[in-house]
Each structure stands twice: as C-alpha cells, then as structure tokens.
Motif scaffolding. Structure first.
Motif, short mmCIF file in Angstrom:
data_model
loop_
_atom_site.label_atom_id
_atom_site.label_comp_id
_atom_site.label_asym_id
_atom_site.label_seq_id
_atom_site.Cartn_x
_atom_site.Cartn_y
_atom_site.Cartn_z
N HIS A 1 0.77 -1.01 -0.04
CA HIS A 1 0.03 0.47 -0.06
C HIS A 1 0.52 1.20 0.28
N VAL B 1 -5.82 2.07 -7.00
CA VAL B 1 -6.98 1.38 -6.10
C VAL B 1 -7.66 3.27 -6.42
N LEU C 1 -11.65 2.32 -8.83
CA LEU C 1 -11.88 2.94 -8.26
C LEU C 1 -13.12 4.07 -9.38
N ARG D 1 -14.93 -5.38 -6.27
CA ARG D 1 -14.42 -5.47 -4.54
C ARG D 1 -12.57 -5.50 -4.41
N VAL D 2 -12.01 -4.14 -3.12
CA VAL D 2 -10.97 -4.28 -3.35
C VAL D 2 -10.46 -5.04 -2.20
N SER E 1 -17.86 1.87 1.66
CA SER E 1 -16.69 1.46 0.45
C SER E 1 -16.82 0.17 0.10
N VAL F 1 -13.17 -0.50 -0.97
CA VAL F 1 -12.23 -1.33 -0.22
C VAL F 1 -11.89 -1.52 0.74
N THR G 1 -9.14 -2.27 3.89
CA THR G 1 -7.38 -1.60 3.64
C THR G 1 -6.95 -2.46 4.99
#
Length: 402
Positions: free
Chosen positions: A10, A18, A22, A31-32, A71, A73, A75
């Motif tokens: 990241h 990302v 998106l 979806r991430v 969201s 995402v 993380t």
C-alpha cells in the motif's frame, strides 16, 4: 456479481491503482482488498523529510485511515503477505487469514540497500525508507552533533535536508563521481554539490563507506571512508538505493528479473493471467524503475485492463524529475545523458549565479531529446513539453533567452 482484487502493498503506486480502478468502475464490478505491511495506509514517501522536520503523519497520508461508508475497499494495515497459492487463488498473510482473489496485483515496492560494511548494525545506524525509519531518526537526532548520510541520490539528499533542519552537522557520502548520478550529468552534479557545500552541508563524492566504528557504549562514534578519511558521527543514515521486494516470487512460482523484481511484460502481466506487478517491484521487460512516475503509469495501465481489458503498453518510462533539494532547484528530463546515437549537447553554466542548463538535441540540432537544469528550473515545463519535437528556435538561443 462483484469480483475481488487483492493488492499486496500500500505505497503510492498501489494507492494510485486503487483510486483509478474505483474512479472508473461505474458498474461496481470490483471490491478491493489492500494488504499493507506498515501500520499506516498509503503516504507520500517522496517527502519524508517533512515528517523529519516535524509535520504530523496526517500531513503525508494519501488516504483517510477511516473507511468511508459503503466503501468497496478493505484496507488491512500491519499485514504482511507471506505466500501466494495461485492454484487456489489465495494470498496467505502473517496474521494467518488468507484472502481469495479473482485478480492479484503485487505492489510490494522496495527495501533499502545497506552496504555490507563492518559496524552497519551499531546503535545509531538507520535506514531512510518508511515513516517508522523517520521517527527513529528524529528521536535520535541531536542538534550540533554530526550525522553521515550514505547516498547522494534523491532520498539521501532529502534525508540530509531533514537532518540539517534538526540542527545536525551533516555529511553526504556518494560513491558515484557526482550527486544524483541517475538524473544529472557531471557539470550539473558538480554545481549542485558546490551549492550544497556553500549552504553548510559537507559533500563527498567518488568515495564509499568502509566501516562504522562504535564507541564503548555500542553507539556510532565515527565512520571511515575508502579514501582514508575518518569522520566523527553520532548517526549514520543509509539512503544508498533500494532493491525490489520480490520475496513472494519463489513461493508463487513466478519468474524474477535478472536484477530482481517480478518479471512482467509491457502490460505489467506475469505469466499468470490473473497476476500483475506494478511499481518498484515490477521488472518490466526485465528492468525495474525506482521513480514514482513510471509506477503511476503501470498502475493506470493495470486499472484500465481490469476495467475493460484494454491498455497501452508501458513503453519508454518518463524519468523526468523536478525537485528542490537542500534549497537547490534541480530538474532533468528526456535523454539527459545524451545516450542517443549522434546526439548533440548545448550547455550554459553560470557558477557565480548558481545556474546550469543543458539541452540535448538530435544530430542535426533540430529535435529536443532531453536536458538538465540546476539552480533555475523555471523553463522545465516548457522544455519537457518540447521533448521529441522540433525546436522553435536554436538550442543555443533557447538556453540563453528561454
């Protein structure tokens, strides 16, 4: 039904991937899941010296650590990927929770290179790569004491700038004959070094670190250089380059480039059609790139492929650089070192004014190929836009009159 993209790493390039995915995923196909090894989400690694000078962590973050409602995402910070099962399409992590993927992007970045010299593990030796590194350096900094920065490239000069701001007496040691050897030519690097010296930072080029000596308490006390010089120091900061983080290649059965990195083609694809690599860990056609601009291009290409299957090949990377280092403006663009066969070089140097400018043209002098600017980078945007195009006036006139 949505598909799952897993991004390992990241950093700045993973963040760009990302964001682009998106922004373009209007049909909400993806979806991430982002797996970041550090305790923070993506941050601006280029300007770490701001944190060294006292800026808070939030000033460097590229994304809000708190997830947005709705969201797509997830993380995971503080999560290290330890293996990839390509047959089952799983990424294994150190906490133990596997993550299944439909597509996988490896964005593991690089690790600092520390020369294998005696004493490199003494207390007071640091690398300069992460927020944790910078926090440790800042905590150990002592105003008035001496620090040695090993490496005179972009990151090393950023580190030297931050240490100087903390009140330390700073030495920069660069093994190459000049500072910023990738970006600058000999006259440009020489002028940069002279200007930095005039502003209070010692610069030594063409010499390498031989050993670090510790005192009775185990802390750094001095360093010895290959030319016989001994420098007193209470701190040594290693910023002498990086090596790609490709530890997952062997476990995943993926090939590595000749100098490391995940071997990918010009679309950043590994031999596995579900797996890509981007950024400093990607060996595009066998070559890794240590600047963020090529990484951004890779990220945008992969995002386009995931969205509609189309993208332009990576091609020649844009290695243009424009920075302010220890108060000195520096820029390079295009074929700055005149590697093109038959290329011509036109240069103007004004040591008294601290300015140097060089243009590289085709053999007939008509097409701009690249250049170097030190001291005044005002013409950079215009010159960069002219690369590959016929010059509106002669190179000599462009240098002298802008």
């Amino acid at each position: 039904m949505s598909r799952t993209l897993v991004v390992v790493g990241h950093g700045m390039v993973a963040h760009r991937l990302v964001e682009r995915l998106l922004d373009g995923d209007t049909r909400r196909q993806w979806r991430v899941v982002v797996l970041g090894e550090e305790p923070w989400p993506a941050y601006d690694r280029i300007h770490l010296s701001r944190h060294l000078e006292g800026a808070g962590t939030d000033a460097l973050l590229l994304t809000d650590p708190a997830p947005r409602a709705g969201s797509r995402v997830a993380t995971w910070t503080g999560t290290r990927a330890v293996g990839v099962d390509r047959e089952r399409r799983l990424v294994r992590t150190e906490p133990g929770e596997p993550h299944r993927y439909d597509a996988l992007v490896l964005a593991t970045g690089s690790r600092p290179f520390v020369p294998p010299v005696p004493g490199r593990d003494a207390e007071g030796c640091f690398t300069y790569r992460t927020l944790d590194d910078v926090r440790a350096v800042r905590a150990a900094a002592t105003p008035g004491a001496a620090a040695v920065v090993v490496g005179g490239g972009l990151l090393g000069l950023e580190a030297a700038n931050g240490l100087r701001a903390l009140g330390m007496r700073t030495h920069v040691v660069e093994a190459a004959p000049r500072l910023m050897p990738v970006q600058l030519d000999a006259p440009g690097g020489s002028l940069l070094a002279d200007t930095i010296r005039d502003r209070g930072t010692d610069v030594r080029c063409g010499v390498a670190l031989e050993r670090v000596a510790a005192g009775p308490d185990g802390r750094v006390a001095s360093v010895a250089l290959t030319d016989g010089t001994v420098l007193d120091a209470s701190m040594v900061v290693f910023a002498a380059g990086v090596r790609p983080r490709d530890e997952l290649a062997e476990d995943a059965g993926l090939p590595a480039g000749p100098r490391g990195g995940f071997l990918v083609d010009e679309w950043c694809r590994t031999p596995d059609p579900r797996v890509w690599a981007v950024g400093e860990c990607a060996a595009v056609a066998g070559r890794c790139h240590g600047l963020v601009a090529p990484g951004y291009r890779m990220a945008e290409s992969v995002a386009a492929q995931l969205l509609d299957g189309t993208a332009t090949p990576f091609g020649e990377p844009d290695l243009s650089t424009r920075l302010k280092l220890l108060g000195v403006q520096v820029a390079s663009f295009g074929d700055a070192h005149a590697h093109t066969e038959g290329a011509l070089e036109y240069a103007v140097r004004s040591p008294a004014g601290g300015h140097y400018a060089k243009l590289v043209t085709s053999g007939d002098g008509r097409v701009l190929l690249g250049g170097v600017l030190v001291g005044d980078t005002g013409p950079f945007p215009r010159l960069r836009s002219l690369v590959g195009h016929p010059l509106p006036v002669s190179a000599d006139a462009l240098l002298r009159h802008g």
